[in-house]
Design a protein around this motif. Sequence first.
Motif, PDB file in Angstrom:
ATOM      1  N   SER A   1      45.240  43.415  29.636  1.00  0.00           N
ATOM      2  CA  SER A   1      44.669  42.224  30.263  1.00  0.00           C
ATOM      3  C   SER A   1      43.340  41.948  29.578  1.00  0.00           C
ATOM      4  CB  SER A   1      44.461  42.431  31.764  1.00  0.00           C
ATOM      5  OG  SER A   1      43.824  41.300  32.337  1.00  0.00           O
ATOM      6  N   ALA A   2      43.230  40.799  28.918  1.00  0.00           N
ATOM      7  CA  ALA A   2      42.017  40.449  28.178  1.00  0.00           C
ATOM      8  C   ALA A   2      41.901  38.942  28.099  1.00  0.00           C
ATOM      9  CB  ALA A   2      42.056  41.047  26.770  1.00  0.00           C
ATOM     10  N   ARG A   3      40.686  38.428  28.097  1.00  0.00           N
ATOM     11  CA  ARG A   3      40.532  36.971  27.972  1.00  0.00           C
ATOM     12  C   ARG A   3      40.474  36.543  26.517  1.00  0.00           C
ATOM     13  NH1 ARG A   3      35.989  35.412  24.915  1.00  0.00           N
ATOM     14  NH2 ARG A   3      34.144  36.578  25.571  1.00  0.00           N
TER      15      ARG A   3
ATOM     16  N   GLN B   1      48.293  39.911  29.572  1.00  0.00           N
ATOM     17  CA  GLN B   1      47.816  39.003  30.613  1.00  0.00           C
ATOM     18  C   GLN B   1      46.428  38.526  30.207  1.00  0.00           C
ATOM     19  OE1 GLN B   1      45.256  39.144  32.923  1.00  0.00           O
ATOM     20  NE2 GLN B   1      45.987  38.474  34.916  1.00  0.00           N
ATOM     21  N   MET B   2      46.141  37.231  30.381  1.00  0.00           N
ATOM     22  CA  MET B   2      44.936  36.630  29.817  1.00  0.00           C
ATOM     23  C   MET B   2      43.835  36.327  30.831  1.00  0.00           C
ATOM     24  SD  MET B   2      45.430  36.418  26.526  1.00  0.00           S
ATOM     25  CE  MET B   2      44.138  35.271  26.051  1.00  0.00           C
ATOM     26  N   GLU B   3      43.904  36.887  32.029  1.00  0.00           N
ATOM     27  CA  GLU B   3      42.856  36.640  33.028  1.00  0.00           C
ATOM     28  C   GLU B   3      42.436  37.953  33.666  1.00  0.00           C
ATOM     29  OE1 GLU B   3      40.075  35.536  34.292  1.00  0.00           O
ATOM     30  OE2 GLU B   3      40.946  33.532  34.083  1.00  0.00           O
ATOM     31  N   PRO B   4      41.592  38.745  32.966  1.00  0.00           N
ATOM     32  CA  PRO B   4      41.209  40.055  33.498  1.00  0.00           C
ATOM     33  C   PRO B   4      40.419  39.991  34.796  1.00  0.00           C
ATOM     34  CG  PRO B   4      39.943  39.518  31.526  1.00  0.00           C
ATOM     35  CD  PRO B   4      41.042  38.509  31.618  1.00  0.00           C
TER      36      PRO B   4
ATOM     37  N   TYR C   1      48.291  32.988  43.940  1.00  0.00           N
ATOM     38  CA  TYR C   1      47.126  33.696  44.441  1.00  0.00           C
ATOM     39  C   TYR C   1      45.873  32.940  44.000  1.00  0.00           C
ATOM     40  CZ  TYR C   1      50.643  37.412  44.649  1.00  0.00           C
ATOM     41  OH  TYR C   1      51.789  38.137  44.892  1.00  0.00           O
ATOM     42  N   ASP C   2      44.827  33.013  44.794  1.00  0.00           N
ATOM     43  CA  ASP C   2      43.574  32.367  44.404  1.00  0.00           C
ATOM     44  C   ASP C   2      42.384  33.066  45.042  1.00  0.00           C
ATOM     45  OD1 ASP C   2      42.949  31.164  47.065  1.00  0.00           O
ATOM     46  OD2 ASP C   2      44.750  29.997  46.656  1.00  0.00           O
ATOM     47  N   TYR C   3      41.215  32.718  44.566  1.00  0.00           N
ATOM     48  CA  TYR C   3      39.978  33.204  45.186  1.00  0.00           C
ATOM     49  C   TYR C   3      38.830  32.301  44.750  1.00  0.00           C
ATOM     50  CZ  TYR C   3      37.654  35.594  41.158  1.00  0.00           C
ATOM     51  OH  TYR C   3      36.995  35.896  39.994  1.00  0.00           O
ATOM     52  N   PRO C   4      37.696  32.333  45.454  1.00  0.00           N
ATOM     53  CA  PRO C   4      36.585  31.422  45.140  1.00  0.00           C
ATOM     54  C   PRO C   4      35.615  31.975  44.112  1.00  0.00           C
ATOM     55  CG  PRO C   4      36.109  32.582  47.173  1.00  0.00           C
ATOM     56  CD  PRO C   4      37.494  33.033  46.744  1.00  0.00           C
ATOM     57  N   GLY C   5      36.084  32.903  43.267  1.00  0.00           N
ATOM     58  CA  GLY C   5      35.210  33.517  42.281  1.00  0.00           C
ATOM     59  C   GLY C   5      35.374  32.944  40.894  1.00  0.00           C
ATOM     60  N   LYS C   6      34.896  33.666  39.906  1.00  0.00           N
ATOM     61  CA  LYS C   6      34.840  33.177  38.531  1.00  0.00           C
ATOM     62  C   LYS C   6      36.170  33.369  37.795  1.00  0.00           C
ATOM     63  CE  LYS C   6      29.890  33.834  38.256  1.00  0.00           C
ATOM     64  NZ  LYS C   6      29.661  32.370  38.354  1.00  0.00           N
ATOM     65  N   LYS C   7      36.322  32.653  36.688  1.00  0.00           N
ATOM     66  CA  LYS C   7      37.533  32.752  35.875  1.00  0.00           C
ATOM     67  C   LYS C   7      37.168  32.589  34.406  1.00  0.00           C
ATOM     68  CE  LYS C   7      38.606  27.836  36.438  1.00  0.00           C
ATOM     69  NZ  LYS C   7      39.575  26.857  36.960  1.00  0.00           N
ATOM     70  N   PHE C   8      38.031  33.088  33.535  1.00  0.00           N
ATOM     71  CA  PHE C   8      37.864  32.912  32.094  1.00  0.00           C
ATOM     72  C   PHE C   8      38.691  31.740  31.561  1.00  0.00           C
ATOM     73  CE2 PHE C   8      36.731  37.595  31.944  1.00  0.00           C
ATOM     74  CZ  PHE C   8      35.418  37.375  31.617  1.00  0.00           C
ATOM     75  N   SER C   9      39.785  31.396  32.240  1.00  0.00           N
ATOM     76  CA  SER C   9      40.628  30.247  31.870  1.00  0.00           C
ATOM     77  C   SER C   9      41.295  30.407  30.509  1.00  0.00           C
ATOM     78  CB  SER C   9      39.814  28.939  31.881  1.00  0.00           C
ATOM     79  OG  SER C   9      39.285  28.695  33.155  1.00  0.00           O
ATOM     80  N   SER C  10      41.619  31.629  30.119  1.00  0.00           N
ATOM     81  CA  SER C  10      42.346  31.843  28.863  1.00  0.00           C
ATOM     82  C   SER C  10      43.848  31.798  29.120  1.00  0.00           C
ATOM     83  CB  SER C  10      41.962  33.197  28.265  1.00  0.00           C
ATOM     84  OG  SER C  10      40.580  33.253  27.997  1.00  0.00           O
TER      85      SER C  10
ATOM     86  N   THR D   1      40.053  44.445  29.819  1.00  0.00           N
ATOM     87  CA  THR D   1      38.848  44.273  29.010  1.00  0.00           C
ATOM     88  C   THR D   1      38.557  42.793  28.792  1.00  0.00           C
ATOM     89  OG1 THR D   1      37.841  44.848  26.881  1.00  0.00           O
ATOM     90  CG2 THR D   1      40.217  44.421  26.869  1.00  0.00           C
ATOM     91  N   GLY D   2      37.325  42.489  28.429  1.00  0.00           N
ATOM     92  CA  GLY D   2      36.997  41.106  28.099  1.00  0.00           C
ATOM     93  C   GLY D   2      37.573  40.696  26.763  1.00  0.00           C
ATOM     94  N   ARG D   3      37.420  41.566  25.773  1.00  0.00           N
ATOM     95  CA  ARG D   3      37.878  41.258  24.411  1.00  0.00           C
ATOM     96  C   ARG D   3      38.754  42.386  23.891  1.00  0.00           C
ATOM     97  NH1 ARG D   3      32.625  39.788  25.102  1.00  0.00           N
ATOM     98  NH2 ARG D   3      32.001  37.681  24.485  1.00  0.00           N
ATOM     99  N   PHE D   4      39.926  42.047  23.418  1.00  0.00           N
ATOM    100  CA  PHE D   4      40.866  43.013  22.858  1.00  0.00           C
ATOM    101  C   PHE D   4      40.831  42.853  21.344  1.00  0.00           C
ATOM    102  CE2 PHE D   4      45.322  44.396  21.875  1.00  0.00           C
ATOM    103  CZ  PHE D   4      45.185  45.714  22.298  1.00  0.00           C
ATOM    104  N   TYR D   5      40.022  43.678  20.673  1.00  0.00           N
ATOM    105  CA  TYR D   5      39.744  43.520  19.255  1.00  0.00           C
ATOM    106  C   TYR D   5      40.655  44.374  18.374  1.00  0.00           C
ATOM    107  CZ  TYR D   5      35.343  40.991  20.042  1.00  0.00           C
ATOM    108  OH  TYR D   5      34.408  40.069  20.391  1.00  0.00           O
ATOM    109  N   ALA D   6      41.888  44.598  18.766  1.00  0.00           N
ATOM    110  CA  ALA D   6      42.785  45.475  18.011  1.00  0.00           C
ATOM    111  C   ALA D   6      42.990  44.953  16.589  1.00  0.00           C
ATOM    112  CB  ALA D   6      44.124  45.584  18.718  1.00  0.00           C
ATOM    113  N   SER D   7      42.889  45.863  15.618  1.00  0.00           N
ATOM    114  CA  SER D   7      43.157  45.527  14.228  1.00  0.00           C
ATOM    115  C   SER D   7      44.658  45.550  13.977  1.00  0.00           C
ATOM    116  CB  SER D   7      42.468  46.534  13.306  1.00  0.00           C
ATOM    117  OG  SER D   7      43.060  47.826  13.475  1.00  0.00           O
TER     118      SER D   7
END
Length: 250
Positions: free
Chosen positions: A128-130, A221-224, A176-185, A102-108
């Motif tokens: 896995s969440a940024r 993991q911080m890079e979904p 591992y790498d790729y030419p796409g986007k990242k969140f960098s968290s 997920t993008g955001r892990f909002y667990a209380s």
Amino acid sequence: ILTILPVSSTNSLKKYIPYFLALLLSVAMIILLFTGNNKINRQMDEKITLRKQDKIPYGTYVAYHHLAHLFPAAAIYADRREPGYWDSLSNNIPKQAFIAITGRFYASKAEMKKLISFAENGNDVFVSARYLSQAADDILGCRSSAADLSKYSDEERDDSMGISLSDPFFGKNMEYDYPGKKFSSYFDKIDSTTTDVLGFDEQGHPNFIHLRAGKGNFYIQMEPLAFSNYFLLHNNNIGYYEKELSIIKQ
């Protein structure tokens, strides 16, 4: 949110598994990127959804459907309800896995306690969440670096991403790498007495950690985007996904 019940062995994964779904998506993405006429060129859909049903580059269709190859004897369920209200998981049964990409892990605080209790009874939690909630950071004894990225559009996120899994947990350091986007968290603070670092971003920041919880395990993991269709279909990156989930215990 994905759940697996029960978990079968991942240690005997074959080196080469026929990924028919991945092959079809690869062809579709190539056509999307390069097909066109003399006047109009089609462009890649850069929307980030991380949804299991999405076959666009930044969906997770490949990751979701590849679970059946990794856990051939498991029953796999998808459930969007909060911890403690699942039909497919029970705190009283061991050898289950809870997986969230997920993008955001909002667990209380209450939800985190339910997840910890689930893991303590002999199960695995893999998130896995940024972005992690403050309650998640506090209970796990870490501090994640993610800022609120809601003000940025998908097109404004950085291109190209490098990521690695660390020795000795995976036998050797693997990149591992790729030419796409990242969140960098990443994690800028962890409790080294309770936490193992399993992976890093390209700057050497820890972005994949493990904590023991009773008879079970908690993985963060911080890079979904490393679970996106685009990343997994680039070169041999499917190996990153397989190795990460291979640590889910019996």
